[in-house]
Every structure is written in structure tokens, then in C-alpha cells.
Design a protein around this motif. Structure first.
Motif, PDB file in Angstrom:
ATOM      1  N   ARG A 109      -2.143  -5.675  24.351  1.00 39.67           N
ATOM      2  CA  ARG A 109      -1.122  -4.646  24.109  1.00 39.67           C
ATOM      3  C   ARG A 109      -0.153  -5.110  23.023  1.00 39.67           C
ATOM      4  N   VAL A 110       0.257  -6.356  23.088  1.00 39.24           N
ATOM      5  CA  VAL A 110       1.181  -6.905  22.093  1.00 39.24           C
ATOM      6  C   VAL A 110       0.534  -6.869  20.706  1.00 39.24           C
ATOM      7  N   LEU A 111      -0.727  -7.279  20.622  1.00 38.28           N
ATOM      8  CA  LEU A 111      -1.418  -7.268  19.331  1.00 38.28           C
ATOM      9  C   LEU A 111      -1.633  -5.840  18.821  1.00 38.28           C
ATOM     10  N   ALA A 112      -1.918  -4.903  19.720  1.00 36.58           N
ATOM     11  CA  ALA A 112      -2.064  -3.501  19.316  1.00 36.58           C
ATOM     12  C   ALA A 112      -0.741  -2.963  18.781  1.00 36.58           C
ATOM     13  N   ASP A 113       0.366  -3.306  19.419  1.00 35.02           N
ATOM     14  CA  ASP A 113       1.684  -2.885  18.940  1.00 35.02           C
ATOM     15  C   ASP A 113       1.989  -3.494  17.577  1.00 35.02           C
ATOM     16  N   ALA A 114       1.633  -4.760  17.404  1.00 35.85           N
ATOM     17  CA  ALA A 114       1.852  -5.431  16.117  1.00 35.85           C
ATOM     18  C   ALA A 114       1.025  -4.770  15.016  1.00 35.85           C
ATOM     19  N   LYS A 115      -0.213  -4.406  15.330  1.00 34.99           N
ATOM     20  CA  LYS A 115      -1.072  -3.735  14.350  1.00 34.99           C
ATOM     21  C   LYS A 115      -0.451  -2.395  13.944  1.00 34.99           C
ATOM     22  N   GLU A 116       0.061  -1.650  14.911  1.00 35.16           N
ATOM     23  CA  GLU A 116       0.686  -0.365  14.601  1.00 35.16           C
ATOM     24  C   GLU A 116       1.948  -0.542  13.760  1.00 35.16           C
ATOM     25  N   ALA A 117       2.704  -1.604  14.022  1.00 35.92           N
ATOM     26  CA  ALA A 117       3.894  -1.898  13.209  1.00 35.92           C
ATOM     27  C   ALA A 117       3.480  -2.223  11.766  1.00 35.92           C
ATOM     28  N   PHE A 118       2.393  -2.951  11.624  1.00 33.19           N
ATOM     29  CA  PHE A 118       1.838  -3.278  10.304  1.00 33.19           C
ATOM     30  C   PHE A 118       1.499  -1.992   9.554  1.00 33.19           C
ATOM     31  N   TYR A 119       0.753  -1.096  10.216  1.00 29.44           N
ATOM     32  CA  TYR A 119       0.386   0.174   9.581  1.00 29.44           C
ATOM     33  C   TYR A 119       1.600   1.059   9.318  1.00 29.44           C
ATOM     34  N   ALA A 120       2.567   1.046  10.228  1.00 30.48           N
ATOM     35  CA  ALA A 120       3.781   1.848  10.036  1.00 30.48           C
ATOM     36  C   ALA A 120       4.530   1.399   8.784  1.00 30.48           C
ATOM     37  N   GLU A 121       4.561   0.116   8.551  1.00 30.77           N
ATOM     38  CA  GLU A 121       5.210  -0.385   7.329  1.00 30.77           C
ATOM     39  C   GLU A 121       4.434   0.067   6.092  1.00 30.77           C
ATOM     40  N   LEU A 122       3.108  -0.018   6.141  1.00 30.65           N
ATOM     41  CA  LEU A 122       2.288   0.433   5.016  1.00 30.65           C
ATOM     42  C   LEU A 122       2.426   1.934   4.785  1.00 30.65           C
ATOM     43  N   ASP A 123       2.668   2.698   5.849  1.00 34.09           N
ATOM     44  CA  ASP A 123       2.826   4.151   5.728  1.00 34.09           C
ATOM     45  C   ASP A 123       4.038   4.534   4.883  1.00 34.09           C
ATOM     46  N   ARG A 124       4.958   3.626   4.698  1.00 30.78           N
ATOM     47  CA  ARG A 124       6.163   3.905   3.905  1.00 30.78           C
ATOM     48  C   ARG A 124       5.868   3.990   2.409  1.00 30.78           C
ATOM     49  N   TYR A 125       4.678   3.577   1.989  1.00 36.49           N
ATOM     50  CA  TYR A 125       4.348   3.507   0.568  1.00 36.49           C
ATOM     51  C   TYR A 125       3.125   4.354   0.252  1.00 36.49           C
ATOM     52  N   THR A 126       3.109   4.901  -0.949  1.00 28.49           N
ATOM     53  CA  THR A 126       1.942   5.649  -1.429  1.00 28.49           C
ATOM     54  C   THR A 126       1.204   4.805  -2.462  1.00 28.49           C
ATOM     55  N   ILE A 127       0.029   5.271  -2.819  1.00 25.86           N
ATOM     56  CA  ILE A 127      -0.734   4.603  -3.870  1.00 25.86           C
ATOM     57  C   ILE A 127       0.057   4.606  -5.171  1.00 25.86           C
ATOM     58  N   ALA A 128       0.728   5.714  -5.464  1.00 26.85           N
ATOM     59  CA  ALA A 128       1.552   5.795  -6.683  1.00 26.85           C
ATOM     60  C   ALA A 128       2.648   4.731  -6.678  1.00 26.85           C
ATOM     61  N   ASP A 129       3.202   4.429  -5.500  1.00 26.19           N
ATOM     62  CA  ASP A 129       4.227   3.377  -5.408  1.00 26.19           C
ATOM     63  C   ASP A 129       3.679   2.022  -5.833  1.00 26.19           C
ATOM     64  N   LEU A 130       2.408   1.765  -5.546  1.00 26.31           N
ATOM     65  CA  LEU A 130       1.800   0.485  -5.910  1.00 26.31           C
ATOM     66  C   LEU A 130       1.731   0.300  -7.417  1.00 26.31           C
ATOM     67  N   ALA A 131       1.600   1.389  -8.139  1.00 26.41           N
ATOM     68  CA  ALA A 131       1.479   1.322  -9.587  1.00 26.41           C
ATOM     69  C   ALA A 131       2.830   1.434 -10.277  1.00 26.41           C
ATOM     70  N   GLY A 132       3.899   1.509  -9.499  1.00 27.61           N
ATOM     71  CA  GLY A 132       5.229   1.695 -10.063  1.00 27.61           C
ATOM     72  C   GLY A 132       5.784   0.497 -10.790  1.00 27.61           C
ATOM     73  N   SER A 133       5.191  -0.665 -10.604  1.00 26.24           N
ATOM     74  CA  SER A 133       5.670  -1.876 -11.260  1.00 26.24           C
ATOM     75  C   SER A 133       5.443  -1.792 -12.767  1.00 26.24           C
TER      76      SER A 133
END
Length: 149
Positions: A109-133
Motif C-alpha cells: 500500500r505504501v509503495l502504491a501510494d508512492a507510485k501515485e505521488a510520483f505520477y501526480a507530480e508528473l501530471d503537473r507537466y505537459t510534453i510542451a513544458d519539457l521543451a520549454g528550456s
């Protein structure tokens, strides 16, 4: 959590296409493979999946190449990584042999929650954001021209 090479290549492909660099030169699976230091076959599989997801259009022939779609530019990074990685557990507790602690284990359960937190952080960015540099197009130009690897 460690991403697979397949996901890594998929992300590199969309980053390269998102820079707008594709408008200046034809981007092919060969170009992506050279820039990523990977085999064309592996990149072709990742690009095929990106096309299935509607993120990349692929044209064959002399004037062919790859192009990022509007959906590809706007896709969240978390959504894309989920689609490329699949919904696997962080740790396979049911493998052979199955973990004897599985019935009372709280780690899953702890690892599943951590995985979801990982994805939630990634959800904050789009592909276009990656190319913004500002530096990304320069680095990509250098790598696709073979000057650095």
C-alpha cells in the motif's frame, strides 16, 4: 522507481519533436535513435506506441518523418508515462515464489501510494513544458548533428 528503456526512448522522442526542431529538419526514427544512442528498432517500437496513443504522426517515404500532434504537445507527462510503463506494481509480491508476508503486509500500500505521488507530480507537466528550456533545442541540434553524444 526506475522507468524502462522503452519509456525513456518514448520520452526522448516526444521531447525532440516538441522542440520545434522538427520544422527545421526531418526527424526520423533514425535521428531519434542517433540522438538517444539507441537502436532504430527500439526507437521504432516506442514511436509506434506513441502513434497508437495519437501523440505522433508518422509519414513514410522520401519526405516522411515524425511529427508531434497537438494532443502530443498537450499530453501530461504522467499520463504518457502511465501508458508507456503500464500499471505494474513497484514490487512484484506475487511472483515466484510469492512473498510469505503478503497477507499482512502494508508495504504494498505504501509503495502504491508512492507510485501515485510520483505520477501526480508528473501530471503537473505537459510534453510542451519539457521543451520549454532554452538549452534543449541547442543540445538536441548538437546531438542530432553528431557533434556530441
Amino acid at each position: 522507481m526506475q522507468l524502462t528503456r522503452f519509456t525513456d526512448l518514448g520520452l526522448r522522442a516526444v521531447m525532440l519533436l516538441a522542440t520545434g526542431h522538427a520544422e527545421e529538419q526531418r526527424i526520423t526514427t533514425r535521428t531519434v535513435a542517433a540522438a538517444a544512442g539507441a537502436s532504430e528498432n527500439h526507437v521504432a517500437k516506442a514511436v509506434s506506441r506513441l502513434a497508437e496513443l495519437g501523440l505522433v504522426e508518422s509519414r513514410r517515404g522520401r519526405s516522411g518523418g515524425l511529427e508531434l500532434t497537438a494532443a502530443g504537445r498537450d499530453a501530461s507527462l504522467g499520463w504518457l508515462v502511465r501508458r508507456l510503463e503500464g500499471d505494474r506494481e513497484v514490487v512484484d509480491c506475487t511472483g515466484q515464489p510469492a512473498c510469505p508476508l503478503i497477507a499482512g503486509c502494508r508495504l504494498r500500500r505504501v509503495l502504491a501510494d508512492a507510485k501515485e505521488a510520483f505520477y501526480a507530480e508528473l501530471d503537473r507537466y505537459t510534453i510542451a513544458d519539457l521543451a520549454g528550456s532554452q538549452m534543449l533545442p541547442v543540445v538536441l541540434q548538437l546531438t542530432t548533428e553528431g557533434k556530441i553524444r
